[in-house]
Design a protein around this motif. Structure first.
Motif, PDB file in Angstrom:
ATOM      1  N   UNK A   1      56.421  30.011  46.274  1.00  0.00           N
ATOM      2  CA  UNK A   1      55.367  29.000  46.308  1.00  0.00           C
ATOM      3  C   UNK A   1      54.175  29.621  47.006  1.00  0.00           C
ATOM      4  N   UNK A   2      53.005  29.432  46.442  1.00  0.00           N
ATOM      5  CA  UNK A   2      51.797  29.993  47.031  1.00  0.00           C
ATOM      6  C   UNK A   2      50.681  28.967  46.942  1.00  0.00           C
ATOM      7  N   UNK A   3      50.095  28.661  48.059  1.00  0.00           N
ATOM      8  CA  UNK A   3      48.951  27.759  48.077  1.00  0.00           C
ATOM      9  C   UNK A   3      47.710  28.516  47.637  1.00  0.00           C
ATOM     10  N   UNK A   4      46.883  27.857  46.858  1.00  0.00           N
ATOM     11  CA  UNK A   4      45.614  28.429  46.421  1.00  0.00           C
ATOM     12  C   UNK A   4      44.538  27.358  46.557  1.00  0.00           C
ATOM     13  N   UNK A   5      43.311  27.811  46.668  1.00  0.00           N
ATOM     14  CA  UNK A   5      42.189  26.886  46.662  1.00  0.00           C
ATOM     15  C   UNK A   5      41.599  26.896  45.263  1.00  0.00           C
ATOM     16  N   UNK A   6      41.615  25.770  44.624  1.00  0.00           N
ATOM     17  CA  UNK A   6      41.040  25.626  43.291  1.00  0.00           C
ATOM     18  C   UNK A   6      39.709  24.922  43.429  1.00  0.00           C
ATOM     19  N   UNK A   7      38.790  25.258  42.577  1.00  0.00           N
ATOM     20  CA  UNK A   7      37.492  24.588  42.566  1.00  0.00           C
ATOM     21  C   UNK A   7      37.379  23.818  41.266  1.00  0.00           C
ATOM     22  N   UNK A   8      37.308  22.513  41.393  1.00  0.00           N
ATOM     23  CA  UNK A   8      37.216  21.635  40.228  1.00  0.00           C
ATOM     24  C   UNK A   8      35.810  21.717  39.643  1.00  0.00           C
ATOM     25  N   UNK A   9      35.718  21.995  38.365  1.00  0.00           N
ATOM     26  CA  UNK A   9      34.434  22.044  37.679  1.00  0.00           C
ATOM     27  C   UNK A   9      34.115  20.638  37.212  1.00  0.00           C
TER      28      UNK A   9
ATOM     29  N   UNK B   1      43.148  21.677  47.132  1.00  0.00           N
ATOM     30  CA  UNK B   1      44.336  22.513  47.274  1.00  0.00           C
ATOM     31  C   UNK B   1      45.214  22.415  46.026  1.00  0.00           C
ATOM     32  N   UNK B   2      45.915  23.480  45.751  1.00  0.00           N
ATOM     33  CA  UNK B   2      46.882  23.497  44.662  1.00  0.00           C
ATOM     34  C   UNK B   2      48.011  24.435  45.088  1.00  0.00           C
TER      35      UNK B   2
ATOM     36  N   UNK C   1      35.506  37.739  39.689  1.00  0.00           N
ATOM     37  CA  UNK C   1      36.577  37.452  40.657  1.00  0.00           C
ATOM     38  C   UNK C   1      37.241  36.091  40.500  1.00  0.00           C
ATOM     39  N   UNK C   2      36.980  35.414  39.416  1.00  0.00           N
ATOM     40  CA  UNK C   2      37.571  34.080  39.214  1.00  0.00           C
ATOM     41  C   UNK C   2      38.258  33.989  37.854  1.00  0.00           C
ATOM     42  N   UNK C   3      39.210  33.072  37.800  1.00  0.00           N
ATOM     43  CA  UNK C   3      39.880  32.741  36.553  1.00  0.00           C
ATOM     44  C   UNK C   3      39.779  31.236  36.375  1.00  0.00           C
ATOM     45  N   UNK C   4      39.490  30.801  35.164  1.00  0.00           N
ATOM     46  CA  UNK C   4      39.394  29.376  34.845  1.00  0.00           C
ATOM     47  C   UNK C   4      40.685  28.942  34.174  1.00  0.00           C
ATOM     48  N   UNK C   5      41.249  27.862  34.672  1.00  0.00           N
ATOM     49  CA  UNK C   5      42.390  27.221  34.025  1.00  0.00           C
ATOM     50  C   UNK C   5      41.907  25.877  33.507  1.00  0.00           C
ATOM     51  N   UNK C   6      42.118  25.638  32.228  1.00  0.00           N
ATOM     52  CA  UNK C   6      41.747  24.369  31.601  1.00  0.00           C
ATOM     53  C   UNK C   6      43.022  23.606  31.280  1.00  0.00           C
ATOM     54  N   UNK C   7      43.075  22.359  31.716  1.00  0.00           N
ATOM     55  CA  UNK C   7      44.224  21.494  31.458  1.00  0.00           C
ATOM     56  C   UNK C   7      43.758  20.369  30.544  1.00  0.00           C
ATOM     57  N   UNK C   8      44.262  20.356  29.319  1.00  0.00           N
ATOM     58  CA  UNK C   8      43.841  19.386  28.308  1.00  0.00           C
ATOM     59  C   UNK C   8      44.863  18.255  28.228  1.00  0.00           C
ATOM     60  N   UNK C   9      44.378  17.020  28.342  1.00  0.00           N
ATOM     61  CA  UNK C   9      45.230  15.834  28.236  1.00  0.00           C
ATOM     62  C   UNK C   9      44.472  14.781  27.442  1.00  0.00           C
TER      63      UNK C   9
ATOM     64  N   UNK D   1      38.640  26.592  38.832  1.00  0.00           N
ATOM     65  CA  UNK D   1      38.454  28.018  39.079  1.00  0.00           C
ATOM     66  C   UNK D   1      39.387  28.412  40.216  1.00  0.00           C
ATOM     67  N   UNK D   2      40.044  29.551  40.074  1.00  0.00           N
ATOM     68  CA  UNK D   2      40.905  30.090  41.120  1.00  0.00           C
ATOM     69  C   UNK D   2      40.542  31.564  41.267  1.00  0.00           C
TER      70      UNK D   2
END
Length: 138
Positions: free
Chosen positions: A6-14, A24-25, A82-90, A98-99
């Motif tokens: 388990x690893x905590x990361x800081x995500x930035x919501x676009x 947090x994530x 230095x960032x990766x975007x994760x898109x979650x479609x629902x 962004x992480x």
């Protein structure tokens, strides 16, 4: 004995506003489910007020750090140097976060140390999976 990463990361919501909210994530990897990564957002960070978790393939996350990957509910792509975007479609819409790519690489490196890519099949418990699928012991 299985160890879970388990690893905590800081995500930035676009968002549509120019400022991105930091939330947090937690990234989660369990060798009992060796193909899957789980990313969870705590209740205070979600519109519903309940924890939200997305599961997607470890391979998708790795591929998406170097180029656009995914065509379904989860899509991953690099953003800047230095960032990766994760898109979650629902059905309710799309959430984009962004992480830092370095955090994702560190997480995937730990998963790779535990379960090398290509060796995932050695960690599958097929008997348990069949029992769950068939609704009883095999």
């Amino acid at each position: 004995m299985s160890t879970v990463i388990q690893q905590s990361v800081q995500a930035r919501m676009v968002a549509s506003a120019p400022r991105m909210e930091t939330l947090p994530a937690t990234l989660h990897y369990d060798p009992k489910d060796p193909f899957t990564v789980r990313m969870a957002f705590p209740a205070p960070a979600t519109l519903e007020g309940t924890e939200v978790a997305w599961e997607f393939s470890r391979e998708l996350l790795a591929a998406g750090m170097d180029g656009a990957a995914g065509v379904g509910d989860v899509r991953v792509r690099p953003f800047g140097y230095d960032r990766t975007v994760l898109e979650f479609h629902a059905a309710e819409g799309i959430a984009m976060v962004h992480v830092r790519t370095a955090e994702l690489r560190r997480f995937l490196g730990r998963a790779q140390d535990m379960v090398p890519v290509g060796d995932e099949h050695r960690f599958l418990d097929l008997d348990r999976g069949l029992a769950e699928l068939l609704g009883g012991p095999c």
